[in-house]
Write an enzyme that holds these catalytic residues in place. Structure first.
Site, short mmCIF file in Angstrom:
data_model
loop_
_atom_site.label_atom_id
_atom_site.label_comp_id
_atom_site.label_asym_id
_atom_site.label_seq_id
_atom_site.Cartn_x
_atom_site.Cartn_y
_atom_site.Cartn_z
CE1 TYR A 143 -3.93 2.19 0.62
CE2 TYR A 143 -2.63 3.17 2.37
CZ TYR A 143 -3.73 3.20 1.55
OH TYR A 143 -4.64 4.23 1.66
CG ASN A 172 -5.83 7.23 10.18
OD1 ASN A 172 -4.73 7.71 9.94
ND2 ASN A 172 -6.00 5.97 10.48
CB VAL A 185 -8.92 1.90 14.63
CG1 VAL A 185 -8.85 3.38 14.28
CG2 VAL A 185 -8.96 1.72 16.12
N GLY A 205 -1.98 0.31 22.88
CA GLY A 205 -2.95 1.34 22.50
C GLY A 205 -2.42 2.74 22.70
CB THR A 208 -1.14 9.21 18.35
OG1 THR A 208 -0.04 9.52 17.48
CG2 THR A 208 -0.68 9.22 19.78
#
Ligand code: NAD
Ligand code: UDP
Length: 308
Positions: A143, A172, A185, A205, A208
């Site tokens: 990608y 995103n 997500v 997690g 960021t």
């Protein structure tokens, strides 16, 4: 204008087709339905200015158009890694075919590039001048490198053949019409919370991301295509930066329910941090995102409630 949108049946493409029709244009939407679906275009099929064509961008196509938006490419890691060789072909051959057509019919052509061209960035936030930190042989490379090669092709056609290009690097983006099984997500967390399943945070997690609501992004596309000051690349994204734990907690708060947060293995080469520097978009396009994460999540939750 008559405008071709490749990948128009996907998440972003369907919102773009809708906006272009609303602005009074004729739209030809070309898609092979790998991750897109006709349902995304349910409100547009039958519109006198809308045509839907099943076609793969790796095979040449010819339409008399004034503008081309090239969005065809699976965007979620599980989908683009499903057939990595096909993903590279889609990015590279798709770019060549769009650029060849743009050259032939003298159309302005737009490339949906990505923040993934910065890889796992060592400069933070990322300005357009940063060349990135990309693994060329990893599982995400099909990608990242496919999109980097597409950018190269765009700039070579521009320099060599004076093709009128615009290149956007999208960070995103989320919103209604994301595929519930897409694996990204925001859709994962919302769908898990609505179903009362465990919320799967990869790794600790603490990585960021910056999340832009789809309507804000589409406005940026239109502004970039409507001006002549820059060909790009221009970052478009929301500079608000959140850890995946923060996103999981916020999603749980908004959806309610009994889901627990669980941790799963972090996928290889997962970028640790990402935030756009949007100085150029602000200065040249007069653009900045307006929808805060919480509002955008509420709208997206409402959409998924309807679907599930
Ligand atoms: P999506 O998967 O929903 O849409 C991609 C569309 O392209 C789908 O309709 C799919 O069927 C179509 N497609 C895939 N391969 C094709 C091929 N070979 N021929 C014809 N059509 C093909 O993803 P999206 O989020 O809407 O992303 C659209 C574009 O924006 C992609 O190019 C993606 O790389 C880019 N982008 C998106 C984001 C994001 O956060 N959504 C971020 C960066 C870049
Ligand atoms: N992620 C997560 N749980 C999920 C899906 C993704 O914690 O169920 C993480 C993933 O590891 C990454 C971030 O969320 O750090 C964004 O992932 P996504 O696939 O949405 O986009 P990208 O990695 O391409 O930015």
């Amino acid at each position: 204008m008559r405008i071709l949108v490749t990948g128009g049946a996907g998440f972003l493409g369907s919102h773009l087709c809708e906006r272009l029709l609303k602005d009074g244009h004729e739209v030809v939407c070309l898609d092979n339905f790998f991750t897109g679906r006709k349902q995304n275009l349910a409100g547009l099929i039958g519109h006198p200015n809308f045509e839907l064509v099943r076609h793969d961008v790796i095979d040449p196509f010819k339409y008399e158009v004034d503008q081309i938006y090239n969005l065809a490419c699976p965007a979620s890691p599980p989908h683009y890694q499903y057939n990595p060789i096909k993903t590279i072909k889609t990015s590279v051959m798709g770019a060549i075919n769009c650029l060849g057509l743009a050259k032939r019919v003298d159309a302005r052509v737009f490339q949906a590039s990505t923040s993934e061209v910065y890889g796992d960035p060592q400069v933070h936030p990322q300005p357009e001048s940063y060349w990135g930190h990309v693994n060329p042989i990893g599982v995400r490379s099909c990608y990242d490198e496919g999109k980097r090669c597409a950018e190269t092709l765009f700039f070579d056609y521009h320099r060599e053949n004076k093709v009128d290009i615009r290149v956007v690097r999208i960070f995103n983006t989320y919103g209604p019409r994301m595929h519930e099984a897409d694996g990204r997500v925001v859709s994962n967390f919302i769908v898990q919370a609505l179903r009362g399943e465990d919320i799967t945070v990869y790794g600790e997690g603490l990585q960021t991301r910056s999340f832009c609501y789809v309507d804000d992004l589409i406005e940026g596309f239109i502004r970039l295509m409507g001006q002549t000051e820059t060909v790009g690349p221009v970052n478009l994204g929301n500079p608000g930066e959140f850890t995946m734990m923060q996103l999981a907690e916020l999603t749980l708060k908004l959806v309610g329910g009994k889901s627990r947060i669980v941790h799963k293995e972090l996928p290889p080469d997962d970028p640790k941090q990402r935030r756009p520097d949007i100085t150029i978009a602000k200065q040249v396009l007069g653009w900045e995102p307006k929808v805060p994460l919480e509002d955008g999540l509420q709208r997206t939750i409402a959409y998924f409630k309807g679907r599930l």
